[in-house]
Scaffold this active site. Structure first.
Site, PDB file in Angstrom:
ATOM      1  N   HIS A 124       0.861  -1.182   0.000  1.00  0.00           N
ATOM      2  CA  HIS A 124       0.000   0.000   0.000  1.00  0.00           C
ATOM      3  C   HIS A 124       0.900   1.236   0.000  1.00  0.00           C
ATOM      4  CE1 HIS A 124      -2.869   2.977   1.630  1.00  0.00           C
ATOM      5  NE2 HIS A 124      -3.840   2.145   1.294  1.00  0.00           N
ATOM      6  N   ASP A 133       2.773  -4.835   8.026  1.00  0.00           N
ATOM      7  CA  ASP A 133       1.535  -4.067   7.878  1.00  0.00           C
ATOM      8  C   ASP A 133       0.375  -5.059   7.886  1.00  0.00           C
ATOM      9  OD1 ASP A 133      -0.713  -2.717   7.008  1.00  0.00           O
ATOM     10  OD2 ASP A 133       0.153  -2.035   5.115  1.00  0.00           O
ATOM     11  N   GLN A 146      -4.739  -5.605   6.461  1.00  0.00           N
ATOM     12  CA  GLN A 146      -5.643  -6.461   5.692  1.00  0.00           C
ATOM     13  C   GLN A 146      -5.766  -7.885   6.241  1.00  0.00           C
ATOM     14  OE1 GLN A 146      -7.648  -5.451   3.310  1.00  0.00           O
ATOM     15  NE2 GLN A 146      -6.865  -3.365   3.403  1.00  0.00           N
ATOM     16  N   LYS A 164     -10.495  -1.324   9.980  1.00  0.00           N
ATOM     17  CA  LYS A 164     -10.446  -2.530   9.150  1.00  0.00           C
ATOM     18  C   LYS A 164     -10.913  -3.777   9.917  1.00  0.00           C
ATOM     19  CE  LYS A 164      -8.694  -0.291   5.670  1.00  0.00           C
ATOM     20  NZ  LYS A 164      -7.432  -0.546   4.991  1.00  0.00           N
ATOM     21  N   CYS A 199      -4.834   2.777  -3.763  1.00  0.00           N
ATOM     22  CA  CYS A 199      -3.606   3.226  -3.092  1.00  0.00           C
ATOM     23  C   CYS A 199      -2.527   2.151  -3.157  1.00  0.00           C
ATOM     24  CB  CYS A 199      -3.880   3.623  -1.648  1.00  0.00           C
ATOM     25  SG  CYS A 199      -4.926   5.079  -1.482  1.00  0.00           S
TER      26      CYS A 199
END
Length: 558
Positions: A266, A343, A346, A369, A507
């Site tokens: 991202h 990260d 997700q 999220k 993004c």
């Protein structure tokens, strides 16, 4: 007196449960006190606050989380209720409903709310309902019954129409919707506990501080961190990565040092490192992916070397869904002495995470999220690294002493939490995590895997549809393009059908350019989605793909 509850099925809404509960209470009251007038409609009165040490309502599992062994514990409430005017009714309601497919916990919640509205003298039963339901939900090894229709009923926003058609929310990789328990937890904080934290010599300050630190402990356990002090609250993933890039960059990066990223990142895991590299003279190197969208591990290994100082990896691609083998990649990076950031934006709502098993130094995610509010997120940072990282922002809370000559810092994590924090959002984050855990990871993993397989098969039936990213291990992301329509056109046409998807570059422009694209349509899945949602999507996309009708021009989507 007996009641036939056979009609109570998993797709009943909470309103139906309330109606049944009210009828049972009316019947029982009439039997116990024949001269008593009809029970009035429930008043708009909140539940009484829980007793000290008793989890609040947000800790009770939703309609979709049904502990199989609840019957004996809930049946014991019969004895607690015998001294009340309504006597055995609440306990009987639970003991009878436990034999149906309906959730005894939700039934208990509905009855307790109704009872509390009828008589302050029955608050003890309400609180006992809370206590037992919370204990059952926390029992290790509890068996859960997962039904996406029941899960869906916990999300108020999903029960609306868009352009005259029921909403299908398939934009979950951008943000998830919020269950009622999260909304209620935030409201309850503002109604009862709102205060700034720390140093307040009053009760509300103590409550707010406890709520803040309880949320930190919840996140620590959720991520498998060693200590609550390793959890730093921030606005979300982007701010967390920027904090690490700026503090670690200033401490550890020198000219010629290398930062390794992947093509799947991202922008939030690219741009901060570009800024750090520009300031320090470090160099960014990029790991490629193959045609399926899977990381080329041999290429990753070849990039590692003595100059590698930091590796920053997405846990799962937001544009393709690819899940990276972060444990394996972290171990390889550690053999070269590099720091590793993951990260997890997700993955946190789709799979269990344990930062100690991964072996990473930093892990970041955003609350929105994972069914929590916007504006709250967390950074896991190993304690020993926090000690040497400089503060990122200055202000209140992050200091120990201040003079015009010198300032000394608070101990981590407060050193990185300058200013008034978003306490209510942290409370909402805790409620969201508790909600997710009550459903159970095995059920979530099974449901989302089946949805992904079904969605993949249905979309591949659409003529000339190209599915982008077909990794063997992925989260529920189904990016695609059609030759006769732009992603923006498809997104607008789907919106007319009440179907919300993301259309654009997400993004994540480098990952799409790897496949020769500037944009895709990106349906993405969550726990409240169903095969019916996918059928509506696939049927609509099929009509779009085979229709010669042109969509009226509109503004480009980003």
């Amino acid at each position: 007196m007996t009641h036939d509850l056979s009609a109570v099925t998993p797709d009943f809404a909470e309103a139906d449960v309330r109606s049944i509960a009210a009828k049972l209470l009316q019947d029982a009251t009439a039997a116990a006190q024949p001269t008593m007038p009809d029970i009035p409609q429930p008043l708009a009165r909140p539940l009484p606050p829980p007793l000290p040490g008793i989890p609040p309502l947000s800790g009770i599992p939703p309609l979709s989380a049904v502990p199989a062994q609840a019957a004996p514990q809930l049946d014991s409430l019969r004895h607690a209720s015998e001294t009340t005017a309504l006597r055995t009714t609440p306990a009987r309601l639970q003991s009878e409903s436990i034999t149906t497919t309906h959730s005894p916990t939700t039934t208990a919640t509905a009855v307790s709310r109704f009872v509390s509205q009828m008589s302050p003298g029955l608050d003890s039963i309400t609180r006992e309902f809370h206590r037992v339901a919370a204990q059952v939900s926390a029992t290790p090894g509890s068996t859960r019954v997962f039904d996406p229709l029941q899960v869906r009923s916990d999300f108020p926003i999903l029960h609306q129409q868009i352009h005259g058609k029921p909403l299908v929310w398939l934009d979950n990789a951008a943000t998830t919707q919020k269950p009622r328990c999260v909304i209620d937890a935030i409201s309850r904080f503002y109604l009862e506990d709102n205060s700034n934290i720390h140093r307040g010599a009053h009760t509300l300050a103590a409550r707010a501080t406890d709520a803040w630190e309880n949320a930190r402990q919840c996140v620590q356990k959720f991520l498998g961190a060693a200590s609550p002090s390793e959890i730093i609250f921030l606005r979300g993933t982007t701010e967390a990565i920027n904090l690490v890039a700026q503090t670690v960059g200033r401490c550890f990066l020198r000219p010629g040092d290398e930062i390794i990223l992947t093509v799947l990142e991202h922008h939030a895991n690219i741009v901060p490192w570009q800024m750090a590299a520009r300031e320090t003279g470090a160099v960014i190197r990029v790991v490629p992916v193959d045609e399926r969208g899977e990381i080329q591990l041999d290429a990753f290994e070849s990039l590692l070397g003595p100059r590698t100082k930091l590796v920053s990896l997405t846990h799962a691609s937001n544009s393709l869904g690819t899940i990276l083998p972060v444990e394996q990649m972290t171990a390889a990076a550690k053999r070269h002495g590099a720091l590793v950031l993951i990260d997890g934006a997700q993955t946190v709502s789709h799979m269990p995470v344990n930062v100690q098993s991964i072996g990473c130094d930093f892990f970041v995610f955003s609350g929105h999220k994972i069914f929590a509010p916007t504006g709250i997120g967390a950074l896991y940072a190993r304690r020993e690294l926090q000690q040497v990282m400089p503060p990122w922002q200055g202000g209140g809370n992050m200091i120990r002493t201040v003079t015009f000559e010198e300032t000394t810092w608070s101990e981590p994590p407060a050193k990185f939490e300058a200013g008034t924090p978003s306490v209510a959002d942290a409370v909402g984050l805790q409620a969201a995590i508790e909600y997710l855990l009550a459903l159970g990871w095995p059920a979530i993993l099974r449901h989302e895997h089946e949805l992904l397989e079904y969605g993949t098969a249905r979309l591949l039936e659409v003529p000339r549809l190209r599915l982008i990213g077909q990794a063997r291990n992925k989260v529920g992301v189904l990016s695609f393009v059609l030759p006769n329509r732009t992603p923006e056109e498809i997104g607008r046409l789907l919106d007319r059908e009440g179907i919300a998807v993301r259309a654009g570059h997400h993004c994540a422009q480098p990952s799409l350019r790897r496949f020769g694209l500037d944009a895709t349509v990106r349906p993405s899945l969550a726990i409240y989605n169903t095969t019916s949602d996918i059928d509506r999507l696939a049927d609509a996309v099929h009509r779009i793909a085979t229709s010669p009708v042109k969509d009226p021009p509109g503004p480009p989507l980003k």
